[in-house]
Design a protein around this motif. Structure first.
Motif, mmCIF file in Angstrom:
data_model
loop_
_atom_site.group_PDB
_atom_site.id
_atom_site.type_symbol
_atom_site.label_atom_id
_atom_site.label_comp_id
_atom_site.label_asym_id
_atom_site.label_seq_id
_atom_site.Cartn_x
_atom_site.Cartn_y
_atom_site.Cartn_z
ATOM 1 N N ILE A 247 1.278 -1.014 0.148
ATOM 2 C CA ILE A 247 -0.011 -0.390 0.035
ATOM 3 C C ILE A 247 0.832 1.247 -0.019
ATOM 4 N N LEU A 248 0.467 2.331 -0.759
ATOM 5 C CA LEU A 248 1.566 2.924 -0.307
ATOM 6 C C LEU A 248 0.747 4.654 -0.678
ATOM 7 N N GLU A 249 0.770 5.601 -0.142
ATOM 8 C CA GLU A 249 0.156 7.384 0.094
ATOM 9 C C GLU A 249 0.238 7.946 -0.301
ATOM 10 N N LEU A 250 -0.030 8.485 -1.878
ATOM 11 C CA LEU A 250 0.077 9.987 -2.630
ATOM 12 C C LEU A 250 -0.303 11.262 -1.717
ATOM 13 N N PRO A 251 0.934 11.343 -1.479
ATOM 14 C CA PRO A 251 -0.553 13.053 -0.530
ATOM 15 C C PRO A 251 -0.772 13.824 -1.517
ATOM 16 N N TYR A 252 -1.628 14.790 -1.590
ATOM 17 C CA TYR A 252 -2.034 16.318 -2.597
ATOM 18 C C TYR A 252 -1.618 16.937 -1.708
ATOM 19 N N THR A 253 -1.267 18.388 -2.179
ATOM 20 C CA THR A 253 -0.628 19.332 -1.722
ATOM 21 C C THR A 253 -0.617 19.627 0.026
ATOM 22 N N ASN A 254 0.153 20.001 0.503
ATOM 23 C CA ASN A 254 -0.034 19.941 2.012
ATOM 24 C C ASN A 254 -0.846 18.811 2.893
ATOM 25 N N LYS A 255 -0.511 17.758 2.023
ATOM 26 C CA LYS A 255 -1.505 16.718 2.493
ATOM 27 C C LYS A 255 -2.665 16.894 3.461
ATOM 28 N N HIS A 256 -3.596 17.967 3.392
ATOM 29 C CA HIS A 256 -4.880 17.832 3.723
ATOM 30 C C HIS A 256 -5.831 16.194 3.438
ATOM 31 N N LEU A 257 -5.352 15.687 1.852
ATOM 32 C CA LEU A 257 -5.931 14.311 1.206
ATOM 33 C C LEU A 257 -4.558 13.831 0.807
ATOM 34 N N SER A 258 -5.404 12.318 0.556
ATOM 35 C CA SER A 258 -4.388 11.808 0.455
ATOM 36 C C SER A 258 -5.087 10.121 -0.446
ATOM 37 N N MET A 259 -4.305 9.361 -1.779
ATOM 38 C CA MET A 259 -4.852 8.239 -2.286
ATOM 39 C C MET A 259 -3.982 7.652 -1.757
ATOM 40 N N PHE A 260 -4.635 6.175 -1.596
ATOM 41 C CA PHE A 260 -3.493 5.471 -1.078
ATOM 42 C C PHE A 260 -3.787 4.258 -2.235
ATOM 43 N N VAL A 261 -2.677 3.288 -2.165
ATOM 44 C CA VAL A 261 -2.778 2.641 -3.498
ATOM 45 C C VAL A 261 -2.784 1.033 -3.041
ATOM 46 N N LEU A 262 -3.572 0.206 -3.123
ATOM 47 C CA LEU A 262 -3.414 -1.226 -2.594
ATOM 48 C C LEU A 262 -3.057 -1.758 -4.600
ATOM 49 N N LEU A 263 -2.123 -2.255 -4.692
ATOM 50 C CA LEU A 263 -1.218 -2.630 -5.653
ATOM 51 C C LEU A 263 -1.060 -4.588 -4.391
ATOM 52 N N PRO A 264 -1.240 -5.283 -5.901
ATOM 53 C CA PRO A 264 -1.205 -6.843 -4.912
ATOM 54 C C PRO A 264 -0.382 -7.220 -5.807
ATOM 55 N N THR A 265 0.380 -8.618 -5.017
ATOM 56 C CA THR A 265 1.918 -8.643 -5.638
ATOM 57 C C THR A 265 1.552 -9.199 -7.279
ATOM 58 N N ASP A 266 0.733 -10.160 -7.029
ATOM 59 C CA ASP A 266 0.697 -11.247 -8.385
ATOM 60 C C ASP A 266 -0.323 -10.026 -9.217
ATOM 61 N N ASN A 267 0.072 -10.593 -10.487
ATOM 62 C CA ASN A 267 -0.621 -9.697 -11.867
ATOM 63 C C ASN A 267 -2.395 -9.560 -11.381
ATOM 64 N N ASP A 268 -2.840 -11.164 -11.103
ATOM 65 C CA ASP A 268 -3.849 -11.416 -10.838
ATOM 66 C C ASP A 268 -4.152 -11.632 -9.067
ATOM 67 N N GLY A 269 -3.886 -10.946 -8.768
ATOM 68 C CA GLY A 269 -3.982 -11.236 -7.063
ATOM 69 C C GLY A 269 -5.140 -10.454 -6.967
ATOM 70 N N LEU A 270 -5.572 -9.544 -7.753
ATOM 71 C CA LEU A 270 -6.351 -8.790 -7.164
ATOM 72 C C LEU A 270 -8.248 -8.793 -6.429
ATOM 73 N N GLU A 271 -8.186 -9.587 -7.057
ATOM 74 C CA GLU A 271 -9.258 -10.686 -6.600
ATOM 75 C C GLU A 271 -9.099 -11.413 -5.152
ATOM 76 N N LYS A 272 -8.299 -11.852 -4.761
ATOM 77 C CA LYS A 272 -7.525 -12.434 -3.360
ATOM 78 C C LYS A 272 -7.595 -11.042 -2.258
ATOM 79 N N LEU A 273 -6.833 -10.249 -2.854
ATOM 80 C CA LEU A 273 -6.946 -9.318 -2.373
ATOM 81 C C LEU A 273 -8.377 -8.827 -1.461
#
Length: 406
Positions: A247-273
């Motif tokens: 999981i990675l946090e991509l903050p917006y300016t001054n960190k009032h808001l953030s996008m969190f990205v959840l990336l499975p290890t495997d290419n087809d791992g989203l369903e299990k995640l």
């Protein structure tokens, strides 16, 4: 309006309501994903807010079902169950839940130079129907939702176009045609509209000259070209159960808001995640104490997701059945007339991500230190989940899945 509705909101109660809204959104997402493997995007706060306006006019079992489905029965005040623990106390009266909604919306709607974030509500009522003044006063005072009378009986199509125009205007032109042709008809009595619009710039922008066309693997066998953005920098990053992903946090300016990205290890791992992810795990993953600031080599696709949902069957599956049944629905906090029922719940969301930042609409940091000298690789070249959060209130504004960027 009662003084209690104007009191400020402590961090505890704000967290409590925000958590209820987010928990509802997580459950709704799980219901919707059963019917699609494609892109998916919802705004939990947008849907919760419009349903809370319905709740304000509901009574007895109808109110209890809405409250339970929205997880508002779990909202606490000062660590104790709120007066909203019973349907009679909280639903349709100026109770603690509605008070907290007002304070939450006021906090989110505060003007800010770093981003644009607006949540707007509006009621459209038939000019031939009489609503209780107490209901109209309450939703206007709490949810800033004024009533505009419409001639649904003789001009239903013109009324539909007018409502859609308001939504489009509130979302800076991103949400068009929320109510499709025929959805507003001569039998319509009340239409409730909620619009949320967000536009923010990354704290660390991607340089356009670094963007390249690369393949995005939608599954094991199929890939498609996308515009892949690239940058290296220090980001908060964490592991998802050792092997399932990051999981990675991509903050917006001054960190009032953030996008969190959840990336499975495997290419087809989203369903299990998605299958293994619980609401509690999601909160735990986004907790800064469970992330570390590391140097990350990041590849992230430009993407645009726009989806429309008719939520009636999903709401019914979540336990909200009475509101759609004119025999069972009790909206006596809204009108003295019987036989009033909800016919449609429509939701449309839009999110666009590019080098500058994110533009999103729907009809929702502290560096802990470096603990690794090794650069992390975070390559979003296969399906992932994302969350956009308002950090001060812990409100999830948008929750989505990108299965195929476009």
């Amino acid at each position: 309006m009662a003084k209690s509705l104007r009191t400020g909101l402590s961090s505890l109660t704000m967290t409590s309501l925000s958590e209820a809204n987010s928990k509802f959104g997580f459950r709704l997402f799980r219901e919707l994903k059963q019917n699609t493997e494609d892109n998916l995007i919802i705004s939990p706060l947008s849907i919760s807010t419009v349903m809370a306006m319905v709740l304000f006019g509901a009574r007895e079992k109808t109110a209890f079902q809405i409250q339970k489905a929205l997880h508002l029965d779990e909202v606490t005040e000062g660590g104790k169950p709120s007066s909203g623990s019973t349907a009679k106390a909280a639903c349709g009266t100026p109770g603690e839940v509605h008070s907290q909604f007002r304070s939450l919306l006021e906090e989110i709607n505060k003007p800010n130079d770093d981003y644009s974030l607006v949540i707007a509500n509006r009621l459209y009522g038939s000019q031939t129907f009489e609503f209780l003044q107490s209901y109209l006063d309450g939703v206007k005072d709490i949810y800033q939702a004024g009533l505009e009378t419409m001639d649904f009986l003789h001009a239903s199509e013109e009324s539909r176009e007018k409502i859609n125009s308001w939504v489009e205007n509130q979302t800076n032109g991103k949400i068009k045609n929320l109510f499709s042709s025929g959805s507003i008809n001569p039998a319509t009595v009340l239409a409730l509209a909620n619009a949320i619009y967000f536009k923010g710039k990354w704290a660390m922008k991607f340089k356009p000259e670094n963007t390249q066309e690369r393949n995005f693997r939608t599954n094991k066998d199929i890939s498609r070209p996308v515009q892949m953005m690239k940058q290296s920098g220090f980001f908060n990053i964490g592991n998802i159960e050792e092997t399932q992903g990051k999981i990675l946090e991509l903050p917006y300016t001054n960190k009032h808001l953030s996008m969190f990205v959840l990336l499975p290890t495997d290419n087809d791992g989203l369903e299990k995640l998605e299958q293994d992810l619980t609401f509690e795990k999601l909160l735990e993953l986004m907790n800064p104490e469970n992330m570390a600031c590391k140097e990350v080599h990041l590849r992230f696709p430009r993407f645009r997701v726009e989806e429309t949902y008719s939520l009636r069957s999903t709401m019914e599956a979540m336990g909200m059945t009475d509101i759609f049944d004119e025999e069972s629905a009790n909206f006596s906090g809204m009108t003295t007339h019987k036989g009033l029922a909800v016919s449609k719940v429509m939701h449309k969301s839009f999110v666009e991500v590019n080098e500058e930042g994110t533009e999103a609409a729907a009809a929702t940091g502290v560096v802990v230190g470096y603990n690794s000298s090794r650069r992390e690789i975070f390559n979003c070249d296969h399906p992932f989940l994302f969350v956009i959060r308002h950090n001060r209130t812990n409100s999830i504004l948008f929750y989505g899945r990108v299965a195929a960027p476009w």
